[in-house]
Design an enzyme around this catalytic site. Structure first.
Site, PDB file in Angstrom:
ATOM      1  N   ASN A  87       0.828  -1.009  -0.096  1.00 28.89           N
ATOM      2  CA  ASN A  87      -0.200   0.627   0.150  1.00 28.89           C
ATOM      3  C   ASN A  87       0.888   1.200   0.101  1.00 28.89           C
ATOM      4  O   ASN A  87       1.625   1.846   1.164  1.00 28.89           O
ATOM      5  CB  ASN A  87      -0.985   0.275   1.606  1.00 28.89           C
ATOM      6  N   LYS A 105      -0.466   4.395  -0.179  1.00 30.00           N
ATOM      7  CA  LYS A 105      -0.198   5.576   0.689  1.00 30.00           C
ATOM      8  C   LYS A 105      -0.589   6.646  -0.268  1.00 30.00           C
ATOM      9  O   LYS A 105       0.162   6.306  -1.786  1.00 30.00           O
ATOM     10  CB  LYS A 105       0.326   5.711   1.943  1.00 30.00           C
ATOM     11  N   HIS A 114      -9.027   0.619   4.969  1.00 29.87           N
ATOM     12  CA  HIS A 114      -8.043   1.218   5.538  1.00 29.87           C
ATOM     13  C   HIS A 114      -8.395   1.853   6.467  1.00 29.87           C
ATOM     14  O   HIS A 114      -9.421   2.682   6.740  1.00 29.87           O
ATOM     15  CB  HIS A 114      -7.674   1.612   4.468  1.00 29.87           C
ATOM     16  N   GLU A 121      -7.171   4.154   7.790  1.00 24.93           N
ATOM     17  CA  GLU A 121      -7.388   5.409   8.093  1.00 24.93           C
ATOM     18  C   GLU A 121      -7.598   6.470   6.967  1.00 24.93           C
ATOM     19  O   GLU A 121      -8.767   7.105   7.164  1.00 24.93           O
ATOM     20  CB  GLU A 121      -5.590   5.851   6.987  1.00 24.93           C
ATOM     21  N   GLU A 181      -5.119  -5.685  10.776  1.00 24.91           N
ATOM     22  CA  GLU A 181      -3.974  -4.127  10.563  1.00 24.91           C
ATOM     23  C   GLU A 181      -4.775  -4.394  11.708  1.00 24.91           C
ATOM     24  O   GLU A 181      -5.333  -2.571  12.057  1.00 24.91           O
ATOM     25  CB  GLU A 181      -4.262  -3.506   9.328  1.00 24.91           C
ATOM     26  N   GLY A 186       2.229   2.020  11.014  1.00 22.46           N
ATOM     27  CA  GLY A 186       3.267   3.170  10.871  1.00 22.46           C
ATOM     28  C   GLY A 186       3.369   3.283  11.508  1.00 22.46           C
ATOM     29  O   GLY A 186       4.143   4.056  12.074  1.00 22.46           O
ATOM     30  N   SER A 188       3.639  -2.335  10.350  1.00 24.28           N
ATOM     31  CA  SER A 188       4.489  -2.025  10.499  1.00 24.28           C
ATOM     32  C   SER A 188       5.290  -4.343  10.252  1.00 24.28           C
ATOM     33  O   SER A 188       6.095  -4.210  10.672  1.00 24.28           O
ATOM     34  CB  SER A 188       5.049  -1.526  12.265  1.00 24.28           C
TER      35      SER A 188
END
Ligand code: PEP
Length: 255
Positions: free
Chosen positions: A9, A11, A95, A97, A167, A173, A213
């Protein structure tokens, strides 16, 4: 046996030149790998140049989001058809985010998943708990609720088109990877839930990726867990050497 699936991904990173270079570098480094399904998910505007760089490679293309309506007055949105027109096989949906920064709800995510499948795209459906939910001992209930709502109304055939990505939000991240045991515990719960919703055969076929991560140093131990079928990789997928290394490690774990 589920074939491992590793997706990158990207991003909101890269420019046109670096996106194409990254894709071309991966295509070269990974040309011998056939025991792992591989995808990269660049920003919308680089889908076509990256598709060109990946032509004749074994790396599929995915998008990072999609809108659930086929067309119309939805300024700034992108439809499934448009993604298909731009060579996408996969699309990341839900996702964290998008859930937590853009306010996407389980209902929106469910609609996107259903529309994507009908349009011939394969969703990578993301779920995961926040740190405070984990600390409050709510991980299993939060994730189970997200899975149930995301798959709501999908019959067996459609469910089989889905890859689930677990996730944990606190691991994305942040450099804090879930331990392989923490991840396996949730993956096992998701698979049991799939058996409850569908049946054992469906549960055994659906791939569940881990994301948060993931990097070359922890790929082998994550991939060694029985219910971890692959990875959704953010930061480490931006470096061709690291991402290729992870995929080769997964291929070796397989052999
Ligand atoms: C992600 O964006 O899905 C992700 C897992 O990011 P990172 O690997 O950087 O934690």
């Amino acid at each position: 046996m589920r074939k491992p699936f590793i997706a990158g991904n990207w991003k909101m990173n890269n420019n046109c030149q670096t996106a194409v270079e990254l894709a071309a570098g991966l295509a070269l480094q990974l040309k011998e790998v056939d025991s792992v399904d591989i995808a990269v998910c660049p920003p919308f505007v680089y889908l076509q140049p990256v598709a060109n760089a990946l032509s004749f490679s074994n790396i599929a293309l995915g998008a990072q989001n999609v809108y659930a309506e086929p067309n119309g007055a939805f300024t700034g949105e992108i439809s499934c058809e448009m993604l298909r027109d731009n060579c996408c096989t996969y699309v990341i949906i839900g996702h964290s985010e998008r859930r937590h920064k853009m306010g996407e709800t389980d209902e929106m995510i469910n609609k996107k998943i259903a529309t994507a499948i009908v349009s011939g795209l394969l969703p990578i459906f993301c779920v995961g708990e926040l740190l405070e939910q984990r600390k409050a001992g709510k991980t299993q209930t939060v994730v189970a609720d997200q899975v149930r709502k995301g798959l709501d109304g999908l019959g067996v055939e459609k469910a089989l088109a889905v890859t689930i990505a677990y996730e944990p939000v606190w691991a994305i991240g942040t450099g804090k990877t879930a331990t392989p045991e923490q991840a396996q515990q949730v993956h096992k719960m998701i698979r049991q839930l799939l058996a409850d919703i569908y049946d054992q055969s469906v549960a055994q076929q659906i791939r569940i990726q881990y994301g948060g991560s993931a990097k070359p140093a922890n790929t082998a131990e994550l991939m060694a867990k029985p219910d971890i079928d692959g990875l959704l990789v953010g930061g480490a997928s931006l470096k061709a050497d690291d991402f290729a290394d992870m995929i080769k490690t997964a291929a070796e774990t397989q052999n």
